[in-house]
Design a protein around this motif. Sequence first.
Motif, PDB file in Angstrom:
ATOM      1  N   MET A  60      19.736  42.458 -34.716  1.00  5.22           N
ATOM      2  CA  MET A  60      20.520  43.695 -34.762  1.00  5.22           C
ATOM      3  C   MET A  60      19.624  44.927 -34.806  1.00  5.22           C
ATOM      4  SD  MET A  60      23.976  43.307 -36.970  1.00  5.22           S
ATOM      5  CE  MET A  60      23.169  42.588 -38.341  1.00  5.22           C
ATOM      6  N   LEU A  61      18.529  44.810 -35.539  1.00  6.76           N
ATOM      7  CA  LEU A  61      17.604  45.956 -35.610  1.00  6.76           C
ATOM      8  C   LEU A  61      16.977  46.210 -34.245  1.00  6.76           C
ATOM      9  CD1 LEU A  61      15.333  46.116 -38.758  1.00  6.76           C
ATOM     10  CD2 LEU A  61      17.044  47.744 -37.989  1.00  6.76           C
ATOM     11  N   GLU A  62      16.664  45.110 -33.560  1.00 16.84           N
ATOM     12  CA  GLU A  62      16.044  45.246 -32.245  1.00 16.84           C
ATOM     13  C   GLU A  62      17.018  45.819 -31.229  1.00 16.84           C
ATOM     14  OE1 GLU A  62      14.876  41.272 -31.525  1.00 16.84           O
ATOM     15  OE2 GLU A  62      13.198  41.398 -32.941  1.00 16.84           O
ATOM     16  N   ASP A  63      18.255  45.388 -31.334  1.00 17.48           N
ATOM     17  CA  ASP A  63      19.257  45.844 -30.381  1.00 17.48           C
ATOM     18  C   ASP A  63      20.535  46.210 -31.142  1.00 17.48           C
ATOM     19  OD1 ASP A  63      21.125  46.253 -28.487  1.00 17.48           O
ATOM     20  OD2 ASP A  63      20.793  44.381 -27.386  1.00 17.48           O
ATOM     21  N   PRO A  64      20.631  47.461 -31.572  1.00 15.44           N
ATOM     22  CA  PRO A  64      21.753  47.872 -32.419  1.00 15.44           C
ATOM     23  C   PRO A  64      23.108  47.733 -31.733  1.00 15.44           C
ATOM     24  CG  PRO A  64      20.029  49.540 -32.399  1.00 15.44           C
ATOM     25  CD  PRO A  64      19.671  48.551 -31.339  1.00 15.44           C
ATOM     26  N   SER A  65      23.114  47.530 -30.420  1.00 14.70           N
ATOM     27  CA  SER A  65      24.415  47.400 -29.752  1.00 14.70           C
ATOM     28  C   SER A  65      25.134  46.123 -30.197  1.00 14.70           C
ATOM     29  CB  SER A  65      24.243  47.414 -28.231  1.00 14.70           C
ATOM     30  OG  SER A  65      23.654  46.218 -27.796  1.00 14.70           O
ATOM     31  N   HIS A  66      24.398  45.173 -30.778  1.00 17.34           N
ATOM     32  CA  HIS A  66      25.035  43.959 -31.298  1.00 17.34           C
ATOM     33  C   HIS A  66      26.020  44.265 -32.418  1.00 17.34           C
ATOM     34  CE1 HIS A  66      22.732  41.225 -28.968  1.00 17.34           C
ATOM     35  NE2 HIS A  66      21.595  41.422 -29.581  1.00 17.34           N
ATOM     36  N   LEU A  67      25.829  45.390 -33.055  1.00 16.67           N
ATOM     37  CA  LEU A  67      26.669  45.749 -34.200  1.00 16.67           C
ATOM     38  C   LEU A  67      28.158  45.712 -33.841  1.00 16.67           C
ATOM     39  CD1 LEU A  67      26.723  46.882 -37.145  1.00 16.67           C
ATOM     40  CD2 LEU A  67      26.800  49.154 -36.120  1.00 16.67           C
ATOM     41  N   GLY A  68      28.453  46.043 -32.598  1.00 16.21           N
ATOM     42  CA  GLY A  68      29.853  46.133 -32.170  1.00 16.21           C
ATOM     43  C   GLY A  68      30.668  44.881 -32.429  1.00 16.21           C
ATOM     44  N   MET A  69      30.020  43.727 -32.405  1.00 18.42           N
ATOM     45  CA  MET A  69      30.819  42.499 -32.585  1.00 18.42           C
ATOM     46  C   MET A  69      31.228  42.280 -34.035  1.00 18.42           C
ATOM     47  SD  MET A  69      28.238  39.327 -31.815  1.00 18.42           S
ATOM     48  CE  MET A  69      27.033  39.803 -30.599  1.00 18.42           C
ATOM     49  N   ILE A  70      30.630  43.010 -34.947  1.00 16.84           N
ATOM     50  CA  ILE A  70      30.923  42.750 -36.354  1.00 16.84           C
ATOM     51  C   ILE A  70      31.289  44.037 -37.101  1.00 16.84           C
ATOM     52  CG2 ILE A  70      28.506  42.853 -37.182  1.00 16.84           C
ATOM     53  CD1 ILE A  70      31.033  40.098 -38.048  1.00 16.84           C
ATOM     54  N   SER A  71      31.594  45.069 -36.343  1.00 18.14           N
ATOM     55  CA  SER A  71      31.897  46.349 -36.976  1.00 18.14           C
ATOM     56  C   SER A  71      33.133  46.975 -36.334  1.00 18.14           C
ATOM     57  CB  SER A  71      30.687  47.271 -36.811  1.00 18.14           C
ATOM     58  OG  SER A  71      31.002  48.560 -37.232  1.00 18.14           O
ATOM     59  N   LEU A  72      33.895  47.688 -37.125  1.00 14.12           N
ATOM     60  CA  LEU A  72      35.085  48.385 -36.624  1.00 14.12           C
ATOM     61  C   LEU A  72      34.973  49.857 -36.981  1.00 14.12           C
ATOM     62  CD1 LEU A  72      37.533  45.781 -38.100  1.00 14.12           C
ATOM     63  CD2 LEU A  72      37.409  46.247 -35.669  1.00 14.12           C
ATOM     64  N   GLU A  73      35.293  50.688 -36.015  1.00 12.18           N
ATOM     65  CA  GLU A  73      35.205  52.116 -36.287  1.00 12.18           C
ATOM     66  C   GLU A  73      36.380  52.565 -37.134  1.00 12.18           C
ATOM     67  OE1 GLU A  73      33.929  56.150 -33.927  1.00 12.18           O
ATOM     68  OE2 GLU A  73      35.058  54.591 -32.891  1.00 12.18           O
ATOM     69  N   GLU A  74      36.210  53.693 -37.783  1.00 10.99           N
ATOM     70  CA  GLU A  74      37.264  54.210 -38.640  1.00 10.99           C
ATOM     71  C   GLU A  74      38.562  54.366 -37.857  1.00 10.99           C
ATOM     72  OE1 GLU A  74      37.957  57.766 -41.846  1.00 10.99           O
ATOM     73  OE2 GLU A  74      36.744  58.128 -40.082  1.00 10.99           O
ATOM     74  N   ASP A  75      39.645  53.960 -38.465  1.00 10.02           N
ATOM     75  CA  ASP A  75      40.947  54.094 -37.831  1.00 10.02           C
ATOM     76  C   ASP A  75      41.504  55.469 -38.175  1.00 10.02           C
ATOM     77  OD1 ASP A  75      43.486  53.993 -36.894  1.00 10.02           O
ATOM     78  OD2 ASP A  75      43.948  52.004 -37.700  1.00 10.02           O
ATOM     79  N   LYS A  76      41.588  56.283 -37.152  1.00 13.66           N
ATOM     80  CA  LYS A  76      42.014  57.673 -37.376  1.00 13.66           C
ATOM     81  C   LYS A  76      43.411  57.742 -37.990  1.00 13.66           C
ATOM     82  CE  LYS A  76      38.263  59.293 -35.419  1.00 13.66           C
ATOM     83  NZ  LYS A  76      37.542  58.004 -35.454  1.00 13.66           N
ATOM     84  N   ALA A  77      44.236  56.741 -37.671  1.00 10.53           N
ATOM     85  CA  ALA A  77      45.618  56.761 -38.156  1.00 10.53           C
ATOM     86  C   ALA A  77      45.681  56.711 -39.681  1.00 10.53           C
ATOM     87  CB  ALA A  77      46.393  55.598 -37.568  1.00 10.53           C
ATOM     88  N   MET A  78      44.630  56.193 -40.299  1.00  4.63           N
ATOM     89  CA  MET A  78      44.661  56.074 -41.761  1.00  4.63           C
ATOM     90  C   MET A  78      44.218  57.355 -42.436  1.00  4.63           C
ATOM     91  SD  MET A  78      43.221  52.393 -42.652  1.00  4.63           S
ATOM     92  CE  MET A  78      43.357  51.201 -41.379  1.00  4.63           C
ATOM     93  N   LYS A  79      43.668  58.272 -41.677  1.00  9.27           N
ATOM     94  CA  LYS A  79      43.071  59.470 -42.261  1.00  9.27           C
ATOM     95  C   LYS A  79      44.041  60.361 -43.026  1.00  9.27           C
ATOM     96  CE  LYS A  79      38.682  61.052 -41.240  1.00  9.27           C
ATOM     97  NZ  LYS A  79      37.765  61.609 -40.264  1.00  9.27           N
ATOM     98  N   PRO A  80      45.175  60.737 -42.421  1.00  8.33           N
ATOM     99  CA  PRO A  80      46.051  61.678 -43.123  1.00  8.33           C
ATOM    100  C   PRO A  80      46.457  61.157 -44.499  1.00  8.33           C
ATOM    101  CG  PRO A  80      46.868  61.210 -40.911  1.00  8.33           C
ATOM    102  CD  PRO A  80      45.697  60.344 -41.131  1.00  8.33           C
ATOM    103  N   LEU A  81      46.690  59.863 -44.549  1.00  8.99           N
ATOM    104  CA  LEU A  81      47.094  59.264 -45.814  1.00  8.99           C
ATOM    105  C   LEU A  81      46.044  59.456 -46.896  1.00  8.99           C
ATOM    106  CD1 LEU A  81      48.806  55.856 -45.202  1.00  8.99           C
ATOM    107  CD2 LEU A  81      49.225  57.400 -47.110  1.00  8.99           C
ATOM    108  N   ILE A  82      44.791  59.270 -46.497  1.00  7.78           N
ATOM    109  CA  ILE A  82      43.703  59.369 -47.471  1.00  7.78           C
ATOM    110  C   ILE A  82      43.574  60.793 -47.955  1.00  7.78           C
ATOM    111  CG2 ILE A  82      41.232  59.054 -47.815  1.00  7.78           C
ATOM    112  CD1 ILE A  82      41.797  57.185 -45.152  1.00  7.78           C
ATOM    113  N   LYS A  83      43.724  61.726 -47.019  1.00  4.78           N
ATOM    114  CA  LYS A  83      43.622  63.129 -47.412  1.00  4.78           C
ATOM    115  C   LYS A  83      44.642  63.427 -48.488  1.00  4.78           C
ATOM    116  CE  LYS A  83      41.373  65.595 -43.738  1.00  4.78           C
ATOM    117  NZ  LYS A  83      41.727  65.416 -42.333  1.00  4.78           N
ATOM    118  N   ARG A  84      45.869  62.945 -48.240  1.00  7.46           N
ATOM    119  CA  ARG A  84      46.922  63.201 -49.219  1.00  7.46           C
ATOM    120  C   ARG A  84      46.541  62.585 -50.564  1.00  7.46           C
ATOM    121  NH1 ARG A  84      51.610  60.579 -47.010  1.00  7.46           N
ATOM    122  NH2 ARG A  84      50.924  61.160 -44.943  1.00  7.46           N
TER     123      ARG A  84
END
Length: 560
Positions: free
Chosen positions: A530-554
Amino acid sequence: MDGPLGLRKVGSYASVADAGDELDLSRLLEKPPPKLSIERQRSFEERSLSELSISVRALDAAAYDHGMFSPGMRSSGFDTPASSARNSFEPHPMVAEAWEALRRSLVYLRGQPVGTIAAYDHASEEILNYDQVFVRDFVPSALAFLMNGEPEIVKNFLLKTLHLQGWEKKVDRFKLGEGVMPASFKVLHDPIRKTDTLIADFGASAIGRVAPVDSGFWWIILLRAYTKSTGDLSLAETPECQKGMRLILALCLSEGFDTFPTLLCADGCSMIDRRMGIYGYPIEIQALFFMALRCALSMLKHDAEGKEFVERIVKRLHALSYHMRSYFWLDFQQLNDIYRWKTEEYSHTAVNKFNVIPDSIPDWVFDFMPTRGGYFIGNVSPARMDFRWFCLGNCVAILSSLATPEQAMAIMDLIEARWEEIVGEMPLKVAYPAIESHEWRIVTGCDPKNTRWSYHNGGSWPVLLWLLTAACIKTGRPQIARRAIELAESRLLKDGWPEYYDGKLGRYIGKQARKFQTWSIAGYLVAKMMLEDPSHLGMISLEEDKAMKPLIKRSTSWTC
Ligand code: GLC
């Protein structure tokens, strides 16, 4: 299969439901890390990672196009100028040894590789169940094979375990839930009849009869990793895989008496598979639950059967992220607030919702908490906060984006600030701190394997290196992973790839540690790749779900 499949396909897979949800690799690699409220100096090393990645990707692609890659021969040489030139072009000598050891651990069923055994330790007198393929232990092996462009074994494993899920499972006279996945399985070879038979353990043979709650979650997470890495949607889309997912989900999304969206578990339900006071709502399970829900959401078909689950998942994710981010999160400010909490508050206006008695806050946590940094604590339930730090849960919280970007940064800040406690001389403590004396007697039931600073009780587990590395890359702080990997490289091979280390600093090979523990080997390989090729991260990582944001702000404005 030849070629750097992971690299080329990672960005290309987009399933029905993953638009916007998934890690957009190009953005990760080409954009500087998001600006955060927590001020942080970005070192040259960190900057160079994201910047260099682009050219490395281009180089890799060019090399692939010219047929320069073969399995096991990925571009080994991505490192910063600050690191040695050797690292830039030659793999560390340990890498080849690790691959050899990993291949030795392969388990075959009718000639096909279906997994890796937990430990290939012939010197050990007690085999127990270390000759089995554990679902959780196979995850780093699977990632190593996927990253190396060898997805077949992962596919075989996913199908075999799916087949095992279909078995009738019983502990004594009690029938287990249909969706339960095994903790481990074994292939019995009959050389005379020339047959191979599978046996599986769903908890009925396990020491303490512990339930492998994490197995089903890892299975879903691995199915997504396979799909993401190969671009092969067909496996996840089969009616069998869709049903397997639904059965796992049915187990954890069922309605009951719960007042919390977290998942109630008995002790020993995960990697820590002995009594260690993790019953209730352990962070490891909550983080894996969250991640598995998000992975399932990206793979479930919106057909007659899948639709209902999709709706239930969406609702649960909202409630779960709110609960975890509000009540499991601890930083200096929050600790100070809890310290001053009133008790016995009735009604919905209560600040101290779980009626935690401030006197129950252990002394160590006041010293452990840095001014800058924070983490998800071990457990939260009525009148109980387990303040212990658990590595796996916090890393998975970062990878699944259960942690907000600010929280993810704060966890990394804490790891840096408490390096001696969390990493010490051998990465990485499974939990901190250890339980001692009277508390150890009560909490573990006098467990001689889990004495202070040993095994699950503050022991150091090299397997956790891959999770740390993934979290480091995701948060744009690879230099932390490099430091940890260097520590591991100074001992792991020489010590024979132990399962765990003991002591406050993790300096001693674990009292009962197996040697040639497969996930220690695979965890190291995954971290390196993973360090050598950080693009591998995609198979084990999920980006923040924007839909959850408003709830957290509240939630933030409400709780503050
Ligand atoms: C021990 C560990 C468990 C692991 C198993 C096989 O029981 O506690 O997490 O899966 O060994 O390595």
